[in-house]
Motif scaffolding. Structure first.
Motif, mmCIF file in Angstrom:
data_model
loop_
_atom_site.group_PDB
_atom_site.id
_atom_site.type_symbol
_atom_site.label_atom_id
_atom_site.label_comp_id
_atom_site.label_asym_id
_atom_site.label_seq_id
_atom_site.Cartn_x
_atom_site.Cartn_y
_atom_site.Cartn_z
ATOM 1 N N GLU A 193 0.815 -1.215 0.000
ATOM 2 C CA GLU A 193 0.000 0.000 0.000
ATOM 3 C C GLU A 193 0.851 1.269 0.000
ATOM 4 O O GLU A 193 0.325 2.364 -0.186
ATOM 5 C CB GLU A 193 -0.934 -0.006 1.213
ATOM 6 N N ASP A 194 2.135 1.119 0.228
ATOM 7 C CA ASP A 194 3.033 2.275 0.200
ATOM 8 C C ASP A 194 4.432 1.794 -0.176
ATOM 9 O O ASP A 194 4.653 0.605 -0.404
ATOM 10 C CB ASP A 194 3.038 3.026 1.536
ATOM 11 N N LEU A 195 5.372 2.716 -0.206
ATOM 12 C CA LEU A 195 6.738 2.400 -0.618
ATOM 13 C C LEU A 195 7.586 1.795 0.489
ATOM 14 O O LEU A 195 8.744 1.443 0.257
ATOM 15 C CB LEU A 195 7.424 3.666 -1.137
ATOM 16 N N GLY A 196 7.013 1.664 1.683
ATOM 17 C CA GLY A 196 7.800 1.139 2.789
ATOM 18 C C GLY A 196 8.841 2.148 3.246
ATOM 19 O O GLY A 196 8.617 3.370 3.207
ATOM 20 N N TYR A 197 9.999 1.666 3.645
ATOM 21 C CA TYR A 197 11.055 2.530 4.155
ATOM 22 C C TYR A 197 11.680 3.324 3.010
ATOM 23 O O TYR A 197 12.153 2.766 2.024
ATOM 24 C CB TYR A 197 12.118 1.680 4.845
ATOM 25 N N THR A 198 11.652 4.647 3.128
ATOM 26 C CA THR A 198 12.223 5.518 2.097
ATOM 27 C C THR A 198 13.328 6.420 2.646
ATOM 28 O O THR A 198 13.737 7.376 1.990
ATOM 29 C CB THR A 198 11.131 6.400 1.463
ATOM 30 N N GLY A 199 13.822 6.111 3.840
ATOM 31 C CA GLY A 199 14.825 6.956 4.480
ATOM 32 C C GLY A 199 16.131 7.059 3.720
ATOM 33 O O GLY A 199 16.869 8.027 3.887
ATOM 34 N N GLU A 200 16.415 6.065 2.876
ATOM 35 C CA GLU A 200 17.647 6.090 2.080
ATOM 36 C C GLU A 200 17.330 5.994 0.590
ATOM 37 O O GLU A 200 18.194 5.631 -0.215
ATOM 38 C CB GLU A 200 18.554 4.935 2.501
ATOM 39 N N ALA A 201 16.107 6.348 0.236
ATOM 40 C CA ALA A 201 15.675 6.230 -1.164
ATOM 41 C C ALA A 201 16.116 7.434 -1.994
ATOM 42 O O ALA A 201 16.326 8.530 -1.464
ATOM 43 C CB ALA A 201 14.158 6.100 -1.226
#
Length: 247
Positions: A193-201
């Protein structure tokens, strides 16, 4: 005497039934390691860890060759390193000889040291190694400086860096003859439903990277995602939609 013996027998039966009930209860619960047959000599393995307070699956894959098994990413659950090796040996009578990790996060690299100690040749890109070194994650023994064609036993496959996305270092792996794309965490399951973890995207590069991969590897029969179901080949399109919604 008969009354005493009868009472003893009742207590004995109660103790046995209580033990059996406890043992059954202890065995009931979600598995820590799941192995699913994909196609031919290809298998997907799934282990679990906690993310955002919930039990979250992470997928990896292994390929059986005449020269041994090739593993793509390692288990996320550190208790499942040896059980996976044991399962591959028990099911297929093969040792793991190569492991390639597709980016620097622990759900892909956690087992690299363990595998190295057991004589497995471990690989990442130089980008991944630099990040792993900085973050204190496990590191591979061998480094790829560019896209690489591997030949192991009767199989060939290639690694490909299409650009930043889920992380700046994420690669995919393509099996041309079988038309299998191992996308890893760069590609989200159609159930996501979302991109999950994006802290290092790298969110700016992400859609360009995915479209580049689609153009280079068209019409895959299977796309193996990093988390969740790989049943659909629409997962790259779904990831592009998630990116659009995220913006």
């Amino acid at each position: 005497m008969c009354i005493i013996m009868k009472r003893f027998f009742q207590v004995f039966l109660f103790a046995i039934s209580s033990c059996l009930g406890t043992c059954s209860f202890a065995q009931v619960g979600p598995p820590k390691l799941e192995i699913s047959h994909l196609s031919g000599d290809f298998y997907v393995f799934t282990t679990y860890n906690v993310y955002k307070g919930g039990r979250t699956p992470a997928n990896g894959m292994y390929l059986l060759t005449d020269s041994g098994a090739v593993m793509f990413d390692s288990p996320w659950d550190t208790t499942q390193f040896q059980p996976l090796l044991d399962s591959i040996q028990a099911k297929h009578h093969k040792d793991v000889v190569v492991c390639i990790a597709t980016h620097s996060h622990a759900d892909k690299t956690a087992g690299l040291d363990f595998l190295k100690e057991r004589g497995v040749k471990t690989f990442t890109t130089t980008k991944t190694d630099a990040i792993s070194k900085e973050k204190g994650e496990k590191r591979a023994e061998y480094l790829m400086t560019k896209d690489t064609l591997f030949s192991v036993g009767q199989y060939q496959f290639e690694t490909y860096y299409g650009g930043g996305g889920h992380t700046v270092d994420n690669i995919v792996i393509w099996f041309a003859k079988q038309k299998i794309l191992y996308g890893g965490c760069l590609v989200k399951s159609v159930d996501s439903e979302d991109l999950g973890y994006t802290g290092e995207a790298d969110l700016a590069a992400y859609p360009v990277t995915l479209k580049r991969i689609q153009a280079r590897f068209p019409h895959p029969k299977f796309i193996i995602v990093g988390h969740g179901s790989w049943a659909s080949t629409k997962s790259i399109d779904h990831t592009l939609q998630l990116l659009k919604a995220h913006r």
